[in-house]
Design a protein around this motif. Structure first.
Motif, PDB file in Angstrom:
ATOM      1  N   GLY A 185     -12.973 -15.856  -1.387  1.00 61.05           N
ATOM      2  CA  GLY A 185     -12.830 -16.738  -2.544  1.00 61.05           C
ATOM      3  C   GLY A 185     -12.199 -16.017  -3.721  1.00 61.05           C
ATOM      4  N   ASP A 186     -12.645 -14.782  -3.964  1.00 60.53           N
ATOM      5  CA  ASP A 186     -12.059 -13.982  -5.047  1.00 60.53           C
ATOM      6  C   ASP A 186     -10.591 -13.672  -4.763  1.00 60.53           C
ATOM      7  OD1 ASP A 186     -14.491 -13.963  -6.332  1.00 60.53           O
ATOM      8  OD2 ASP A 186     -15.089 -11.996  -5.551  1.00 60.53           O
ATOM      9  N   TYR A 187     -10.289 -13.437  -3.492  1.00 64.65           N
ATOM     10  CA  TYR A 187      -8.910 -13.129  -3.099  1.00 64.65           C
ATOM     11  C   TYR A 187      -7.992 -14.330  -3.346  1.00 64.65           C
ATOM     12  CZ  TYR A 187      -4.964 -12.264   0.061  1.00 64.65           C
ATOM     13  OH  TYR A 187      -3.710 -12.116   0.596  1.00 64.65           O
ATOM     14  N   GLY A 191       0.800  -1.225   0.000  1.00 60.72           N
ATOM     15  CA  GLY A 191       0.000   0.000   0.000  1.00 60.72           C
ATOM     16  C   GLY A 191       0.827   1.265   0.000  1.00 60.72           C
ATOM     17  N   LYS A 192       2.050   1.184  -0.495  1.00 66.37           N
ATOM     18  CA  LYS A 192       2.929   2.353  -0.497  1.00 66.37           C
ATOM     19  C   LYS A 192       2.682   3.226  -1.725  1.00 66.37           C
ATOM     20  CE  LYS A 192       6.640   0.211   2.188  1.00 66.37           C
ATOM     21  NZ  LYS A 192       8.067  -0.186   2.218  1.00 66.37           N
ATOM     22  N   ALA A 216       3.241  -4.199 -12.450  1.00 67.70           N
ATOM     23  CA  ALA A 216       3.389  -4.994 -11.230  1.00 67.70           C
ATOM     24  C   ALA A 216       2.852  -4.231 -10.021  1.00 67.70           C
ATOM     25  CB  ALA A 216       4.854  -5.357 -11.018  1.00 67.70           C
ATOM     26  N   TYR A 217       3.078  -2.928 -10.005  1.00 69.41           N
ATOM     27  CA  TYR A 217       2.597  -2.093  -8.899  1.00 69.41           C
ATOM     28  C   TYR A 217       1.070  -2.125  -8.831  1.00 69.41           C
ATOM     29  CZ  TYR A 217       1.863   2.153  -6.096  1.00 69.41           C
ATOM     30  OH  TYR A 217       1.466   3.060  -5.138  1.00 69.41           O
ATOM     31  N   GLU A 271      -3.955  -4.151  -6.362  1.00 71.93           N
ATOM     32  CA  GLU A 271      -5.202  -4.921  -6.394  1.00 71.93           C
ATOM     33  C   GLU A 271      -5.247  -5.895  -5.221  1.00 71.93           C
ATOM     34  OE1 GLU A 271      -7.868  -7.570  -9.556  1.00 71.93           O
ATOM     35  OE2 GLU A 271      -5.709  -7.299  -9.899  1.00 71.93           O
ATOM     36  N   ARG A 272      -4.135  -6.559  -4.979  1.00 71.73           N
ATOM     37  CA  ARG A 272      -4.076  -7.471  -3.832  1.00 71.73           C
ATOM     38  C   ARG A 272      -4.228  -6.698  -2.518  1.00 71.73           C
ATOM     39  NH1 ARG A 272       1.002 -11.492  -2.215  1.00 71.73           N
ATOM     40  NH2 ARG A 272       0.413 -11.722  -0.016  1.00 71.73           N
TER      41      ARG A 272
END
Length: 258
Positions: free
Chosen positions: A243-245, A140-141, A158-159, A164-165
């Motif tokens: 589940g989506d995660y 979260g940076k 990639a960022y 998203e994660r």
């Protein structure tokens, strides 16, 4: 030769200096991890009305350490190319040299801009990797726009994947915290209902008192029903989101992210 009082005073001063330096090192480590400018910390604290004990302790450490990005000794012995490299390696933009300039003003040291820029360019290339982009997003940076053109697209993809994660994890944590809060309130309501039911059957309660307790129980049960429905809804949301995660994590693993 120093007298005993002078020797003692010098020892205390050395210990105090060592302690101050330790606080500054701790603060710098926390700042680098959180990517927060120490000079902006008082404003950040004022914006956050409620702070956990842990957050308050960290804030106290940072404030005790002061606002300077470099100590006097670091200013006097500065290798500005290395400082630029380290700043970029930690994701800081070029404008951080302005904070270094302020920190070193008291010892009349002026940063070497050319050396700092050269080091910053090299540090940016070390920072702007696919792996680092993902980890910065997951943590979260903030991204401060330091990547060169030939690396920025790979880094930013990639960022964004990492972000998203991060958003998934933050949403899951928020839902979990809300559910815990609701469960605590349900426990409180159950205890309150039990208390008022006990008052109703008490021989010491009159008819008016019993009627009042009944009204309170009725209101508590309305609230309890609403909370139970909300809790079921949140649990369903959490289950679907989890589940989506997990699906996202599997996708990221297939893409080579760790």
């Amino acid at each position: 030769m120093l007298s005993k009082p002078q020797e003692k005073g010098s020892a205390v001063a050395r210990k105090r200096k060592s302690a101050d330096e330790l606080w500054r090192i701790v603060a710098d480590g926390v700042l680098a991890d959180m990517q927060i400018d120490r000079c902006k910390l008082p404003g950040i604290i004022n914006q956050r009305k409620s702070m956990t004990i842990k957050t308050s302790i960290i804030a106290a450490v940072l404030l005790m350490a002061g606002c300077a990005t470099l100590s006097k000794d670091e200013c006097l012995n500065a290798d500005w190319q290395i400082i630029g490299f380290e700043d970029a390696s930690n994701g800081y933009a070029m404008d951080r040299i302005g904070q270094h300039r302020k920190a070193c003003a008291s010892v009349k040291v002026v940063p070497d801009m050319a050396a700092y820029e050269a080091g910053h360019r090299k540090g940016a290339r070390q920072y702007c990797t696919r792996e680092r982009g993902y980890s910065e997003g997951v943590d979260g940076k903030a991204y401060n726009g330091i990547c060169p053109l030939d690396l920025v697209d790979t880094f930013m993809q990639a960022y964004r994947d990492g972000q998203e994660r991060y958003q998934f994890e933050k949403h899951l944590d928020d839902l979990a915290a809300t559910m815990v809060s609701i469960k605590h309130r349900i426990e409180e309501i159950d205890a309150d209902i039990a208390y008022h039911e006990g008052e109703i059957i008490s021989e010491q309660s009159g008819s008016e008192s019993r009627a009042e307790h009944l009204n309170i129980i009725r209101e508590l049960r309305y609230e309890l029903s609403d909370l139970q429905m909300e809790l079921v809804n949140l649990e369903e949301q959490h289950y679907r989101l989890d589940g989506d995660y997990l699906h996202l994590l599997n996708q990221h693993r297939r893409q080579g992210y760790q």
